[in-house]
Scaffold this motif. Structure first.
Motif, mmCIF file in Angstrom:
data_model
loop_
_atom_site.group_PDB
_atom_site.id
_atom_site.type_symbol
_atom_site.label_atom_id
_atom_site.label_comp_id
_atom_site.label_asym_id
_atom_site.label_seq_id
_atom_site.Cartn_x
_atom_site.Cartn_y
_atom_site.Cartn_z
ATOM 1 N N ILE A 49 0.852 -1.186 0.000
ATOM 2 C CA ILE A 49 0.000 0.000 0.000
ATOM 3 C C ILE A 49 0.887 1.235 0.000
ATOM 4 C CG2 ILE A 49 -1.731 1.294 1.311
ATOM 5 C CD1 ILE A 49 -2.361 -1.434 2.717
ATOM 6 N N ARG A 50 0.597 2.159 -0.902
ATOM 7 C CA ARG A 50 1.224 3.482 -0.835
ATOM 8 C C ARG A 50 0.218 4.394 -0.155
ATOM 9 N NH1 ARG A 50 3.806 4.489 -6.836
ATOM 10 N NH2 ARG A 50 5.204 2.690 -6.774
ATOM 11 N N GLN A 51 0.652 5.025 0.906
ATOM 12 C CA GLN A 51 -0.227 5.917 1.635
ATOM 13 C C GLN A 51 0.574 7.070 2.195
ATOM 14 O OE1 GLN A 51 -0.721 2.580 4.761
ATOM 15 N NE2 GLN A 51 -1.535 4.402 5.750
ATOM 16 N N PRO A 52 -0.116 8.175 2.505
ATOM 17 C CA PRO A 52 0.608 9.318 3.055
ATOM 18 C C PRO A 52 1.189 8.992 4.430
ATOM 19 C CG PRO A 52 -1.684 9.888 2.511
ATOM 20 C CD PRO A 52 -1.538 8.420 2.360
ATOM 21 N N SER A 53 2.187 9.730 4.798
ATOM 22 C CA SER A 53 2.716 9.617 6.147
ATOM 23 C C SER A 53 1.718 10.257 7.103
ATOM 24 C CB SER A 53 4.072 10.304 6.253
ATOM 25 O OG SER A 53 5.022 9.556 5.523
ATOM 26 N N ALA A 54 1.909 10.007 8.387
ATOM 27 C CA ALA A 54 0.972 10.519 9.389
ATOM 28 C C ALA A 54 1.752 11.045 10.587
ATOM 29 C CB ALA A 54 0.008 9.417 9.815
ATOM 30 N N ALA A 55 1.058 11.786 11.422
ATOM 31 C CA ALA A 55 1.665 12.322 12.633
ATOM 32 C C ALA A 55 0.692 12.148 13.793
ATOM 33 C CB ALA A 55 2.013 13.804 12.440
ATOM 34 N N ALA A 56 1.246 11.900 14.967
ATOM 35 C CA ALA A 56 0.460 11.734 16.192
ATOM 36 C C ALA A 56 1.115 12.556 17.288
ATOM 37 C CB ALA A 56 0.388 10.264 16.586
ATOM 38 N N VAL A 57 0.345 12.831 18.350
ATOM 39 C CA VAL A 57 0.865 13.678 19.414
ATOM 40 C C VAL A 57 0.396 13.187 20.775
ATOM 41 C CG1 VAL A 57 -1.060 15.321 19.239
ATOM 42 C CG2 VAL A 57 1.137 16.089 20.198
ATOM 43 N N ILE A 95 4.986 18.655 11.727
ATOM 44 C CA ILE A 95 4.669 19.496 12.886
ATOM 45 C C ILE A 95 3.435 20.365 12.622
ATOM 46 C CG2 ILE A 95 6.214 21.421 12.334
ATOM 47 C CD1 ILE A 95 6.838 21.224 15.525
ATOM 48 N N ASP A 96 3.233 20.784 11.373
ATOM 49 C CA ASP A 96 2.038 21.557 11.036
ATOM 50 C C ASP A 96 0.800 20.670 11.084
ATOM 51 O OD1 ASP A 96 3.567 23.870 10.666
ATOM 52 O OD2 ASP A 96 3.940 23.376 8.564
ATOM 53 N N CYS A 97 0.951 19.430 10.662
ATOM 54 C CA CYS A 97 -0.139 18.456 10.758
ATOM 55 C C CYS A 97 -0.552 18.289 12.219
ATOM 56 C CB CYS A 97 0.295 17.123 10.158
ATOM 57 S SG CYS A 97 -0.876 15.775 10.390
ATOM 58 N N ILE A 98 0.419 18.203 13.102
ATOM 59 C CA ILE A 98 0.135 18.021 14.530
ATOM 60 C C ILE A 98 -0.631 19.219 15.089
ATOM 61 C CG2 ILE A 98 1.269 18.062 16.812
ATOM 62 C CD1 ILE A 98 0.826 15.312 15.389
ATOM 63 N N GLY A 99 -0.228 20.413 14.727
ATOM 64 C CA GLY A 99 -0.952 21.595 15.188
ATOM 65 C C GLY A 99 -2.408 21.547 14.752
ATOM 66 N N LEU A 102 -4.239 18.439 16.553
ATOM 67 C CA LEU A 102 -4.413 18.702 17.983
ATOM 68 C C LEU A 102 -5.652 19.570 18.202
ATOM 69 C CD1 LEU A 102 -3.223 18.379 20.844
ATOM 70 C CD2 LEU A 102 -1.863 20.433 20.403
ATOM 71 N N SER A 103 -5.771 20.614 17.433
ATOM 72 C CA SER A 103 -6.919 21.509 17.546
ATOM 73 C C SER A 103 -8.207 20.813 17.104
ATOM 74 C CB SER A 103 -6.659 22.757 16.694
ATOM 75 O OG SER A 103 -7.812 23.546 16.619
ATOM 76 N N GLU A 104 -8.176 20.158 15.946
ATOM 77 C CA GLU A 104 -9.371 19.485 15.406
ATOM 78 C C GLU A 104 -9.925 18.441 16.365
ATOM 79 O OE1 GLU A 104 -8.658 17.692 11.588
ATOM 80 O OE2 GLU A 104 -8.304 19.613 10.600
ATOM 81 N N GLU A 105 -9.046 17.597 16.894
ATOM 82 C CA GLU A 105 -9.502 16.426 17.632
ATOM 83 C C GLU A 105 -9.624 16.623 19.134
ATOM 84 O OE1 GLU A 105 -7.251 12.961 16.501
ATOM 85 O OE2 GLU A 105 -7.993 13.062 14.446
ATOM 86 N N ASN A 112 4.355 24.570 22.280
ATOM 87 C CA ASN A 112 5.512 23.791 22.741
ATOM 88 C C ASN A 112 5.359 22.346 22.263
ATOM 89 O OD1 ASN A 112 7.646 22.624 24.060
ATOM 90 N ND2 ASN A 112 6.961 23.124 26.120
ATOM 91 N N ILE A 113 5.694 22.129 20.987
ATOM 92 C CA ILE A 113 5.573 20.803 20.381
ATOM 93 C C ILE A 113 6.967 20.335 19.981
ATOM 94 C CG2 ILE A 113 4.586 19.460 18.489
ATOM 95 C CD1 ILE A 113 2.297 21.523 18.388
ATOM 96 N N LYS A 114 7.320 19.125 20.434
ATOM 97 C CA LYS A 114 8.646 18.573 20.127
ATOM 98 C C LYS A 114 8.514 17.178 19.537
ATOM 99 C CE LYS A 114 11.408 21.233 23.241
ATOM 100 N NZ LYS A 114 10.885 21.995 24.245
ATOM 101 N N LYS A 115 9.400 16.877 18.613
ATOM 102 C CA LYS A 115 9.417 15.565 17.968
ATOM 103 C C LYS A 115 9.945 14.519 18.944
ATOM 104 C CE LYS A 115 9.870 13.219 13.823
ATOM 105 N NZ LYS A 115 10.617 13.482 12.637
#
Length: 191
Positions: A49-57, A95-99, A102-105, A112-115
């Protein structure tokens, strides 16, 4: 081992593409079957499967409490507790995805967001790369989930979330990896 020996060993492991065939194209996932040449000269097929990458926080409200997302996951037919997460849009930084997520969900924002860590959840059959972050200094905002998301933000003590892993209440891989990796690499000590 010298650099030459290392790269020579790596070269014998590489599989070479002969032909790629898209089997299905979806909104998020695309399924492929590739014909490849193995290092020993034989041919084989690789389905993936080719799929986009994702981010979690991991959003920390304070030193002891985090926000998880409770939602129904159709493929497993269960309600899950997960880190807030989402797919990274084309051209978007993790990091922009996380911002955004975070707000949406959760209804919070953070300055103050760090990898924390990046990894491939299922490299045997998927191209997805997952990036996990930690957010602190949360500020109340407004939730605005996507139209097809029916979710609930749940505040839980970090220590309790770790117990949920042990009991199976948290069974989502990214959440388990994120929470345990944070405990392993941070100053946070569960007492």
């Amino acid at each position: 081992m010298t650099k030459c020996q290392f790269f020579c060993i790596m070269a014998v492991m590489i599989e070479k593409l002969i032909q790629s065939k898209k089997i299905y194209s979806g909104r998020i996932l695309n399924f492929y079957v590739d014909s490849i040449s193995l290092p020993n000269g034989k041919d084989a097929l690789r389905e993936y499967i080719r799929q986009p990458s994702a981010a979690a926080v991991i959003p920390f409200i304070d030193n002891n409490r985090i926000v998880l997302v409770k939602q129904y996951r159709y493929p497993v037919k269960k309600i899950t507790y997960e880190l807030p997460a989402g797919k990274i849009d084309a051209g978007e930084k993790a990091i922009d995805c996380i911002g955004r997520e975070l707000s949406e969900e959760t209804g919070f924002t953070s300055d103050n967001i760090k990898k924390l860590i990046s990894f491939y959840p299922s490299p045997a059959f998927s191209t997805e790369k997952l990036h996990i972050f930690v957010a602190k200094n949360l500020k109340v905002a407004k939730t605005h989930p996507d139209d097809d998301e029916f979710i609930e933000a749940v505040v839980v003590k970090y220590k309790e979330a770790l117990k949920w892993i042990e009991t199976g209440k948290i069974a989502d891989a990214k959440t388990i990896i994120g929470l345990l990796y944070y405990q392993w690499t941070s100053e946070y000590q569960v007492v």
